[in-house]
Design a protein around this motif. Structure first.
Motif, PDB file in Angstrom:
ATOM      1  N   VAL A  59       0.979  -1.209   0.077  1.00 49.61           N
ATOM      2  CA  VAL A  59      -0.192  -0.065   0.068  1.00 49.61           C
ATOM      3  C   VAL A  59       0.944   1.107  -0.153  1.00 49.61           C
ATOM      4  O   VAL A  59       1.891   1.144   0.638  1.00 49.61           O
ATOM      5  CB  VAL A  59      -0.908  -0.162   1.285  1.00 49.61           C
ATOM      6  CG1 VAL A  59      -1.537   1.349   1.658  1.00 49.61           C
ATOM      7  CG2 VAL A  59      -1.884  -1.135   1.191  1.00 49.61           C
ATOM      8  N   LYS A  60       0.479   2.381  -0.587  1.00 48.90           N
ATOM      9  CA  LYS A  60       1.106   3.598  -0.595  1.00 48.90           C
ATOM     10  C   LYS A  60       0.181   4.634  -0.033  1.00 48.90           C
ATOM     11  O   LYS A  60      -1.101   4.369  -0.173  1.00 48.90           O
ATOM     12  CB  LYS A  60       1.745   4.115  -2.098  1.00 48.90           C
ATOM     13  CG  LYS A  60       0.586   4.011  -3.172  1.00 48.90           C
ATOM     14  CD  LYS A  60       1.423   4.604  -4.504  1.00 48.90           C
ATOM     15  CE  LYS A  60       0.225   4.813  -5.458  1.00 48.90           C
ATOM     16  NZ  LYS A  60       0.833   5.438  -6.411  1.00 48.90           N
ATOM     17  N   GLU A  61       0.634   5.681   0.318  1.00 47.51           N
ATOM     18  CA  GLU A  61      -0.064   6.794   0.708  1.00 47.51           C
ATOM     19  C   GLU A  61       0.028   8.037  -0.149  1.00 47.51           C
ATOM     20  O   GLU A  61       1.183   8.357  -0.760  1.00 47.51           O
ATOM     21  CB  GLU A  61       0.083   7.173   2.226  1.00 47.51           C
ATOM     22  CG  GLU A  61       1.199   7.509   2.524  1.00 47.51           C
ATOM     23  CD  GLU A  61       1.521   7.959   4.088  1.00 47.51           C
ATOM     24  OE1 GLU A  61       1.003   7.305   4.983  1.00 47.51           O
ATOM     25  OE2 GLU A  61       2.240   8.901   4.172  1.00 47.51           O
ATOM     26  N   SER A  62      -0.940   8.906  -0.276  1.00 44.82           N
ATOM     27  CA  SER A  62      -0.924  10.082  -0.940  1.00 44.82           C
ATOM     28  C   SER A  62      -1.783  11.226  -0.127  1.00 44.82           C
ATOM     29  O   SER A  62      -2.660  10.896   0.385  1.00 44.82           O
ATOM     30  CB  SER A  62      -1.312  10.080  -2.265  1.00 44.82           C
ATOM     31  OG  SER A  62      -2.636   9.733  -2.742  1.00 44.82           O
ATOM     32  N   ARG A  63      -1.249  12.514  -0.119  1.00 42.08           N
ATOM     33  CA  ARG A  63      -1.665  13.406   0.410  1.00 42.08           C
ATOM     34  C   ARG A  63      -2.497  14.330  -0.337  1.00 42.08           C
ATOM     35  O   ARG A  63      -2.281  14.358  -1.686  1.00 42.08           O
ATOM     36  CB  ARG A  63      -0.758  14.692   1.242  1.00 42.08           C
ATOM     37  CG  ARG A  63      -0.424  14.200   2.424  1.00 42.08           C
ATOM     38  CD  ARG A  63       0.143  15.264   3.364  1.00 42.08           C
ATOM     39  NE  ARG A  63       0.622  14.885   4.599  1.00 42.08           N
ATOM     40  CZ  ARG A  63      -0.497  14.688   5.624  1.00 42.08           C
ATOM     41  NH1 ARG A  63      -1.444  14.924   5.395  1.00 42.08           N
ATOM     42  NH2 ARG A  63       0.202  13.973   6.584  1.00 42.08           N
ATOM     43  N   ARG A  64      -3.907  14.541   0.006  1.00 43.69           N
ATOM     44  CA  ARG A  64      -4.872  15.383  -0.606  1.00 43.69           C
ATOM     45  C   ARG A  64      -5.248  16.426   0.231  1.00 43.69           C
ATOM     46  O   ARG A  64      -6.335  16.212   1.004  1.00 43.69           O
ATOM     47  CB  ARG A  64      -6.149  14.547  -1.194  1.00 43.69           C
ATOM     48  CG  ARG A  64      -5.569  13.466  -2.212  1.00 43.69           C
ATOM     49  CD  ARG A  64      -6.718  12.624  -2.775  1.00 43.69           C
ATOM     50  NE  ARG A  64      -6.103  11.505  -3.641  1.00 43.69           N
ATOM     51  CZ  ARG A  64      -7.014  10.518  -3.683  1.00 43.69           C
ATOM     52  NH1 ARG A  64      -8.301  10.344  -3.482  1.00 43.69           N
ATOM     53  NH2 ARG A  64      -6.562   9.520  -4.447  1.00 43.69           N
ATOM     54  N   GLY A  65      -4.731  17.491   0.240  1.00 42.32           N
ATOM     55  CA  GLY A  65      -4.936  18.585   1.230  1.00 42.32           C
ATOM     56  C   GLY A  65      -4.372  18.161   2.609  1.00 42.32           C
ATOM     57  O   GLY A  65      -3.148  17.649   2.578  1.00 42.32           O
ATOM     58  N   GLN A  66      -5.264  18.231   3.567  1.00 39.94           N
ATOM     59  CA  GLN A  66      -4.742  17.465   5.068  1.00 39.94           C
ATOM     60  C   GLN A  66      -4.810  16.096   5.079  1.00 39.94           C
ATOM     61  O   GLN A  66      -4.695  15.575   6.257  1.00 39.94           O
ATOM     62  CB  GLN A  66      -5.686  18.517   5.956  1.00 39.94           C
ATOM     63  CG  GLN A  66      -6.875  18.181   6.105  1.00 39.94           C
ATOM     64  CD  GLN A  66      -7.697  18.952   7.221  1.00 39.94           C
ATOM     65  OE1 GLN A  66      -7.082  20.297   7.421  1.00 39.94           O
ATOM     66  NE2 GLN A  66      -8.719  18.991   7.685  1.00 39.94           N
ATOM     67  N   TRP A  67      -5.484  15.534   4.163  1.00 38.10           N
ATOM     68  CA  TRP A  67      -5.854  13.870   4.112  1.00 38.10           C
ATOM     69  C   TRP A  67      -5.057  13.375   3.636  1.00 38.10           C
ATOM     70  O   TRP A  67      -4.141  13.543   2.538  1.00 38.10           O
ATOM     71  CB  TRP A  67      -7.217  13.977   3.750  1.00 38.10           C
ATOM     72  CG  TRP A  67      -8.397  14.893   4.565  1.00 38.10           C
ATOM     73  CD1 TRP A  67      -9.042  15.752   3.812  1.00 38.10           C
ATOM     74  CD2 TRP A  67      -8.695  14.951   5.861  1.00 38.10           C
ATOM     75  NE1 TRP A  67      -9.782  16.519   4.824  1.00 38.10           N
ATOM     76  CE2 TRP A  67      -9.711  15.893   6.034  1.00 38.10           C
ATOM     77  CE3 TRP A  67      -8.432  14.008   6.992  1.00 38.10           C
ATOM     78  CZ2 TRP A  67     -10.055  15.967   7.304  1.00 38.10           C
ATOM     79  CZ3 TRP A  67      -9.032  14.271   8.323  1.00 38.10           C
ATOM     80  CH2 TRP A  67      -9.862  15.598   8.408  1.00 38.10           C
ATOM     81  N   VAL A  68      -4.888  11.892   4.208  1.00 39.58           N
ATOM     82  CA  VAL A  68      -3.834  11.014   3.575  1.00 39.58           C
ATOM     83  C   VAL A  68      -4.742   9.920   3.099  1.00 39.58           C
ATOM     84  O   VAL A  68      -5.822   9.430   3.586  1.00 39.58           O
ATOM     85  CB  VAL A  68      -3.052  10.222   4.843  1.00 39.58           C
ATOM     86  CG1 VAL A  68      -2.164   9.391   4.070  1.00 39.58           C
ATOM     87  CG2 VAL A  68      -2.179  11.537   5.065  1.00 39.58           C
ATOM     88  N   PHE A  69      -4.649   9.737   1.715  1.00 37.75           N
ATOM     89  CA  PHE A  69      -5.387   8.591   0.850  1.00 37.75           C
ATOM     90  C   PHE A  69      -4.459   7.131   0.765  1.00 37.75           C
ATOM     91  O   PHE A  69      -3.519   7.623   0.655  1.00 37.75           O
ATOM     92  CB  PHE A  69      -6.158   8.970  -0.183  1.00 37.75           C
ATOM     93  CG  PHE A  69      -7.360   9.660   0.012  1.00 37.75           C
ATOM     94  CD1 PHE A  69      -8.423   9.274  -0.140  1.00 37.75           C
ATOM     95  CD2 PHE A  69      -7.322  10.972   0.648  1.00 37.75           C
ATOM     96  CE1 PHE A  69      -9.800   9.917   0.153  1.00 37.75           C
ATOM     97  CE2 PHE A  69      -8.528  11.978   0.707  1.00 37.75           C
ATOM     98  CZ  PHE A  69      -9.456  11.305   0.801  1.00 37.75           C
ATOM     99  N   TYR A  70      -5.164   6.114   0.791  1.00 40.17           N
ATOM    100  CA  TYR A  70      -4.245   4.914   0.538  1.00 40.17           C
ATOM    101  C   TYR A  70      -4.648   4.103  -0.511  1.00 40.17           C
ATOM    102  O   TYR A  70      -5.972   4.244  -1.139  1.00 40.17           O
ATOM    103  CB  TYR A  70      -4.326   3.878   1.825  1.00 40.17           C
ATOM    104  CG  TYR A  70      -3.714   4.483   3.113  1.00 40.17           C
ATOM    105  CD1 TYR A  70      -2.162   4.648   3.365  1.00 40.17           C
ATOM    106  CD2 TYR A  70      -4.532   5.434   3.787  1.00 40.17           C
ATOM    107  CE1 TYR A  70      -1.945   5.217   4.355  1.00 40.17           C
ATOM    108  CE2 TYR A  70      -4.066   6.166   5.070  1.00 40.17           C
ATOM    109  CZ  TYR A  70      -2.911   5.946   5.294  1.00 40.17           C
ATOM    110  OH  TYR A  70      -2.115   6.545   6.255  1.00 40.17           O
ATOM    111  N   SER A  71      -3.886   3.465  -1.279  1.00 39.58           N
ATOM    112  CA  SER A  71      -4.003   2.905  -2.539  1.00 39.58           C
ATOM    113  C   SER A  71      -3.058   1.789  -2.755  1.00 39.58           C
ATOM    114  O   SER A  71      -2.196   1.733  -1.943  1.00 39.58           O
ATOM    115  CB  SER A  71      -4.016   3.681  -3.762  1.00 39.58           C
ATOM    116  OG  SER A  71      -2.735   4.320  -3.980  1.00 39.58           O
ATOM    117  N   MET A  72      -3.420   0.783  -3.422  1.00 35.24           N
ATOM    118  CA  MET A  72      -2.608  -0.389  -3.778  1.00 35.24           C
ATOM    119  C   MET A  72      -1.216   0.479  -4.421  1.00 35.24           C
ATOM    120  O   MET A  72      -1.373   1.012  -5.328  1.00 35.24           O
ATOM    121  CB  MET A  72      -3.208  -1.513  -4.913  1.00 35.24           C
ATOM    122  CG  MET A  72      -3.990  -2.136  -4.083  1.00 35.24           C
ATOM    123  SD  MET A  72      -4.738  -3.777  -5.134  1.00 35.24           S
ATOM    124  CE  MET A  72      -3.446  -4.573  -5.478  1.00 35.24           C
TER     125      MET A  72
END
Length: 109
Positions: A59-72
């Protein structure tokens, strides 16, 4: 892929919650708050599962504004293997439908 590597992936995905999370991430990026709502679990418990998946490179993470989203992590060394496993599992789309009905889809926005 070596047997030890495959065994490590199977061990990590042997947990029902992590397996379900990975199946969801095969179709959708998610934030922790969505997983908390889907699994009716605490934020620390979900974060622990995410940490294990992330530490293994699945899994990797990416920031979108102040939130962190996770994806494969499509750059994972054995992504094709994991993707084949996820495709063999039932869709978890009903979890998103239920989140939307509850008005909790991406509740961290």
């Amino acid at each position: 892929m070596e047997m030890d590597q495959a065994a490590a992936v199977f061990k990590l995905l042997g947990d029902r919650t992590r397996l379900t999370m990975m199946r969801i991430l095969a179709d959708h990026d998610c934030c922790v708050c969505e997983f908390v709502a889907m699994f009716d679990a605490s934020q620390p418990a979900i974060s622990q599962h995410i940490r294990k998946l992330k530490d293994a490179g699945l899994v990797k993470e990416s920031r979108r504004g102040q939130w962190v989203f996770y994806s494969m992590n499509r750059q994972y060394e054995h992504f094709e293997f994991v993707q084949l496993l996820m495709e063999a599992l039932p869709s978890q789309e009903e979890k998103f439908t239920e989140l939307e009905k509850q008005g909790k889809r991406i509740s961290c926005d």
